[in-house]
Scaffold this motif. Sequence first.
Motif, PDB file in Angstrom:
ATOM      1  N   GLN A 167       0.815  -1.217   0.000  1.00  0.00           N
ATOM      2  CA  GLN A 167       0.000   0.000   0.000  1.00  0.00           C
ATOM      3  C   GLN A 167       0.849   1.268   0.000  1.00  0.00           C
ATOM      4  N   ARG A 168       1.821   1.316   0.895  1.00  0.00           N
ATOM      5  CA  ARG A 168       2.666   2.509   0.960  1.00  0.00           C
ATOM      6  C   ARG A 168       3.529   2.650  -0.292  1.00  0.00           C
ATOM      7  N   ALA A 169       4.062   1.541  -0.776  1.00  0.00           N
ATOM      8  CA  ALA A 169       4.855   1.593  -1.998  1.00  0.00           C
ATOM      9  C   ALA A 169       3.999   2.016  -3.183  1.00  0.00           C
ATOM     10  N   PHE A 170       2.760   1.546  -3.223  1.00  0.00           N
ATOM     11  CA  PHE A 170       1.846   1.899  -4.307  1.00  0.00           C
ATOM     12  C   PHE A 170       1.585   3.401  -4.324  1.00  0.00           C
ATOM     13  N   GLU A 171       1.325   3.970  -3.147  1.00  0.00           N
ATOM     14  CA  GLU A 171       1.037   5.407  -3.067  1.00  0.00           C
ATOM     15  C   GLU A 171       2.220   6.235  -3.529  1.00  0.00           C
ATOM     16  N   LEU A 172       3.415   5.907  -3.067  1.00  0.00           N
ATOM     17  CA  LEU A 172       4.596   6.671  -3.460  1.00  0.00           C
ATOM     18  C   LEU A 172       4.868   6.546  -4.955  1.00  0.00           C
ATOM     19  N   THR A 173       4.646   5.355  -5.491  1.00  0.00           N
ATOM     20  CA  THR A 173       4.908   5.129  -6.913  1.00  0.00           C
ATOM     21  C   THR A 173       3.874   5.826  -7.786  1.00  0.00           C
ATOM     22  N   MET A 174       2.599   5.758  -7.396  1.00  0.00           N
ATOM     23  CA  MET A 174       1.531   6.312  -8.225  1.00  0.00           C
ATOM     24  C   MET A 174       1.466   7.841  -8.157  1.00  0.00           C
ATOM     25  N   THR A 175       1.830   8.415  -7.024  1.00  0.00           N
ATOM     26  CA  THR A 175       1.798   9.873  -6.921  1.00  0.00           C
ATOM     27  C   THR A 175       3.094  10.508  -7.412  1.00  0.00           C
ATOM     28  N   GLY A 176       4.204   9.777  -7.316  1.00  0.00           N
ATOM     29  CA  GLY A 176       5.497  10.332  -7.701  1.00  0.00           C
ATOM     30  C   GLY A 176       5.967  11.451  -6.804  1.00  0.00           C
ATOM     31  N   ARG A 177       5.395  11.525  -5.599  1.00  0.00           N
ATOM     32  CA  ARG A 177       5.770  12.630  -4.726  1.00  0.00           C
ATOM     33  C   ARG A 177       7.142  12.392  -4.098  1.00  0.00           C
ATOM     34  N   VAL A 178       7.811  13.482  -3.793  1.00  0.00           N
ATOM     35  CA  VAL A 178       9.134  13.435  -3.177  1.00  0.00           C
ATOM     36  C   VAL A 178       8.983  13.654  -1.682  1.00  0.00           C
ATOM     37  N   ILE A 179       9.599  12.797  -0.890  1.00  0.00           N
ATOM     38  CA  ILE A 179       9.485  12.876   0.564  1.00  0.00           C
ATOM     39  C   ILE A 179      10.837  13.219   1.176  1.00  0.00           C
ATOM     40  N   ASP A 180      10.783  13.795   2.378  1.00  0.00           N
ATOM     41  CA  ASP A 180      12.028  14.137   3.056  1.00  0.00           C
ATOM     42  C   ASP A 180      12.518  12.957   3.884  1.00  0.00           C
ATOM     43  N   ALA A 181      13.669  13.136   4.517  1.00  0.00           N
ATOM     44  CA  ALA A 181      14.301  12.043   5.242  1.00  0.00           C
ATOM     45  C   ALA A 181      13.465  11.588   6.434  1.00  0.00           C
ATOM     46  N   ASN A 182      12.822  12.527   7.120  1.00  0.00           N
ATOM     47  CA  ASN A 182      12.035  12.144   8.293  1.00  0.00           C
ATOM     48  C   ASN A 182      10.829  11.299   7.902  1.00  0.00           C
ATOM     49  N   GLU A 183      10.150  11.651   6.815  1.00  0.00           N
ATOM     50  CA  GLU A 183       9.026  10.815   6.380  1.00  0.00           C
ATOM     51  C   GLU A 183       9.531   9.457   5.909  1.00  0.00           C
ATOM     52  N   ALA A 184      10.683   9.446   5.263  1.00  0.00           N
ATOM     53  CA  ALA A 184      11.259   8.172   4.838  1.00  0.00           C
ATOM     54  C   ALA A 184      11.528   7.269   6.041  1.00  0.00           C
ATOM     55  N   LYS A 185      11.955   7.864   7.143  1.00  0.00           N
ATOM     56  CA  LYS A 185      12.166   7.069   8.356  1.00  0.00           C
ATOM     57  C   LYS A 185      10.839   6.561   8.908  1.00  0.00           C
ATOM     58  N   GLU A 186       9.820   7.416   8.933  1.00  0.00           N
ATOM     59  CA  GLU A 186       8.509   7.007   9.428  1.00  0.00           C
ATOM     60  C   GLU A 186       7.935   5.851   8.611  1.00  0.00           C
ATOM     61  N   LEU A 187       8.190   5.851   7.321  1.00  0.00           N
ATOM     62  CA  LEU A 187       7.681   4.801   6.443  1.00  0.00           C
ATOM     63  C   LEU A 187       8.506   3.523   6.524  1.00  0.00           C
TER      64      LEU A 187
END
Length: 267
Positions: A167-187
């Motif tokens: 689910q999380r991988a799908f959202e990041l792939t389909m939106t193409g949004r760029v996230i910061d390091a802190n969100e990357a850690k949360e995920l």
Amino acid sequence: MNTLPELTDALLTLDERVAVLTLNRNDLRNALTGSALIDDIVATADWVNQCDEVSVLVITGAGSAFSAGGNIRDMAERGGDFAGDVAECADRYRKGIQRIPLALQAVEVPVIAAVNGAAIGAGFDLANMADIRIASERAKFGETFLNLGIIPGDGGAWLMQRLIGYQRAFELTMTGRVIDANEAKELGIVMTVVPDDQLMPEAMKLATRIASQPPKATRLTKRLMKMAQRMELKDFLDLCAVFQGMSHNEPEHLEAVNRMLSSMGRG
């Protein structure tokens, strides 16, 4: 085989069983295509597996980016790795960037990605090919292929969902949004976020700790961790029994046991 391979667009060092590969095309933001970085990464992966003096591989980038992924100018011009009709382009992918996930998947030692800056597209996927990711506070991550009207052609759709779930991988792939390091850690994409000037010290601290472990058992343990992802428990336990028999018959096992006993005796 401790002679370092000759690389074109990357730097490679080996010290106290830790190899550090630095992508060194800051002029291209360490783009993997339009440079020699594909060949350099694959050559390093092959060398690591042949060099008994290596226990950990750290991958990082020089300059402002970890890796910008594909060279967008080549895409715009339909040149380089992106030239040709469907069959020709597919063949370029197989003979080009797709060699990286296959090579890194086969690396026998732990791989740490020290993400110093932007990890975009195939650069994001490169970080996800590592076993552990440590990020600078200024790191950015983006599975941005759809933003360019293309798909993750380097295996990113296979890699990320195994790391953080579908689910999380799908959202990041389909939106193409760029996230910061802190969100990357949360995920769960990165393990640790540190100040920029502490990135390599933290990565080397972890790498040195792992490299202090008995080297043959370290390689066998990584193989087990990888194989556990695709084996049934009973078959996996049979493999563990064989690997354990191998470990018990290695001199490094007895040396480690004697060190432990000596330490207990001093206590």
